[in-house]
Design an enzyme around this catalytic site. Sequence first.
Site, PDB file in Angstrom:
ATOM      1  N   SER A 514     -14.948  37.210 104.436  1.00 59.27           N
ATOM      2  CA  SER A 514     -15.828  36.144 104.924  1.00 59.27           C
ATOM      3  C   SER A 514     -15.274  35.441 106.154  1.00 59.27           C
ATOM      4  O   SER A 514     -15.537  34.263 106.389  1.00 59.27           O
ATOM      5  CB  SER A 514     -16.099  35.121 103.813  1.00 59.27           C
ATOM      6  OG  SER A 514     -16.680  35.747 102.686  1.00 59.27           O
ATOM      7  N   ARG A 515     -14.476  36.148 106.914  1.00 63.06           N
ATOM      8  CA  ARG A 515     -13.909  35.638 108.165  1.00 63.06           C
ATOM      9  C   ARG A 515     -12.954  34.460 107.961  1.00 63.06           C
ATOM     10  O   ARG A 515     -12.656  33.732 108.899  1.00 63.06           O
ATOM     11  CB  ARG A 515     -15.029  35.229 109.147  1.00 63.06           C
ATOM     12  CG  ARG A 515     -15.898  36.394 109.610  1.00 63.06           C
ATOM     13  CD  ARG A 515     -15.015  37.425 110.319  1.00 63.06           C
ATOM     14  NE  ARG A 515     -15.766  38.552 110.850  1.00 63.06           N
ATOM     15  CZ  ARG A 515     -15.898  39.711 110.236  1.00 63.06           C
ATOM     16  NH1 ARG A 515     -15.387  39.880 109.038  1.00 63.06           N
ATOM     17  NH2 ARG A 515     -16.523  40.710 110.800  1.00 63.06           N
ATOM     18  N   LEU A 516     -12.452  34.287 106.757  1.00 62.83           N
ATOM     19  CA  LEU A 516     -11.474  33.225 106.491  1.00 62.83           C
ATOM     20  C   LEU A 516     -10.071  33.813 106.658  1.00 62.83           C
ATOM     21  O   LEU A 516      -9.260  33.880 105.730  1.00 62.83           O
ATOM     22  CB  LEU A 516     -11.684  32.657 105.087  1.00 62.83           C
ATOM     23  CG  LEU A 516     -13.058  32.040 104.829  1.00 62.83           C
ATOM     24  CD1 LEU A 516     -13.154  31.522 103.407  1.00 62.83           C
ATOM     25  CD2 LEU A 516     -13.338  30.904 105.828  1.00 62.83           C
TER      26      LEU A 516
END
Length: 540
Positions: A514-516
């Site tokens: 999730s692009r974290l």
Amino acid sequence: MSSLIRKAETKTMQSLLARLLLLPSPTSFVNHHRRSLNPPPILLSGLYSRSGFRRWCSGSGEVRGMASRPVSSVESLESSDSIRYLSQREAAEIDEILMGPLGFSVDQLMELAGLSVATAIAEVYRSSEYNRVLAICGPGNNGGDGLVAARHLYHFGYKPVVCYPKRTPKPLYDGLVTQLESLSVPFLLAKDLPMDLSNDFDILVDAMFGFSFHGNPRPPFDDLIQRLVSLQKRDRKRQESPVVISIDIPSGWHVEEGDINGGGIKPDMLVSLTAPKLCAKRFCGPHHFLGGRFVLPSIVEKFNLKLPPYPSTSMCVRIGKPPQVDISALRENYISPEFREDQVEADPLAQFEKWFADAVAACLKEPNAMALSTADKSGKPSSRIVLLKGVDKDGFVWYTNYESQKAREISENPRASLLFYWDGLNRQVRVEGLVEKVSEEESDQYFHSRPRGSQIGAIVSKQSTVIPRRNILHQEYKELEAKFSDRNLIPKPKHWGGYRLKPEHFEFWQGQQSRLHDRIRYSPEVIDGKRVWKIDRLAP
């Protein structure tokens, strides 16, 4: 569905454990291991728990964005019109020759075919996005190919489940089942499959019938085929559906005439084996691959086969052009272990060496490749890939031509940055600092450690200058090769040598879901008169 899966898992585990431990029942197995200091590794999979199969079959957790991607091992493409297609008789004759005078066994061909199928699937559908696989296997060789493919997909990081309704009572097939059971791959009966396959699976492998099949499919395969057909018809309206992969022949198709009545399976991928069969001309899906890299020149000549060359060591090759790609939809949902501040080394060079060792151990191609970015005195930037040739407490070293564009820019502006990207580990490292030349002795020592051809090449190339033709380089190379043929030592040219970037800032990046992403920055600061590294976490 989950209760049925648990039953299948339990049955699989009991069958396997009975073979491995020669114990009469699961109860005696548990009692046996209560006396053991270490539980058997197979229990660590968690498949006995209520959520075991969900974890086994869990996908990426993020909405899939792209059904396919072009990849390097399928770069060699051929027009489908130039391919030679086989009739049913020719396909059978080739098999007879392979397993007759050419000495192949059924299990050899099956292993190569299944590996080809698994490789083709992995080329297009990444396990991080299409993780949950259902392999529906028929009673013949096509079903055996599916069993082999399921095993390889497991090792490729997928979570396969097998539906094998009509098992073939032969040692070869029994062995394939045992191999899958030893990996704790669940087996399901056709009646136990969920009504809506799209809720539990991302990939459906059609390994029911091959080119030798005649007539109409019998139960339960007639129902399984219709379920795949109805699933595709329904879900394509919503543009949400598991992808269907057919092995050699879409099940229910006529081997030469294809989907005669128009109501058969419409696979997203067809993996033809040995050579495409005539029905493959009517395949309209986005991905057609050829697999089974075992065709000998004598067969190619006898049957006048026209097949695309396999690239490098790949077990599959794409036929026809890949589908057009929506660049905006290309994305990767990274799955990596957490990278926390309490895990990092206090010294960024020590952390770099740790990650670099991981990249080497993972057998990544050229882990020492790095993007070197420089800028001229006006600030105009440029980048290129160079190779790291040394790293120590003083910095990062590479070698080049001192008259090249990057060398001119470094002389005008000695600040530069390096970027290492290790795709297989979802990692990158960025290093910024000042650049200086290494000593002449250091450059000379490295120059003479290079292959003799590379030494001559460094002399020949006036890097970054315009040349009229490529053959000029070859001509000068041959002249220098002859000139230095009687010399043990080739003198290093004065315009060639090394640079060292002395690091001032580091950033370590680890891709996450999730692009974290994890971003850890090292920057210098002075505390009590000593230069130390400050460690900060940056927002992704």
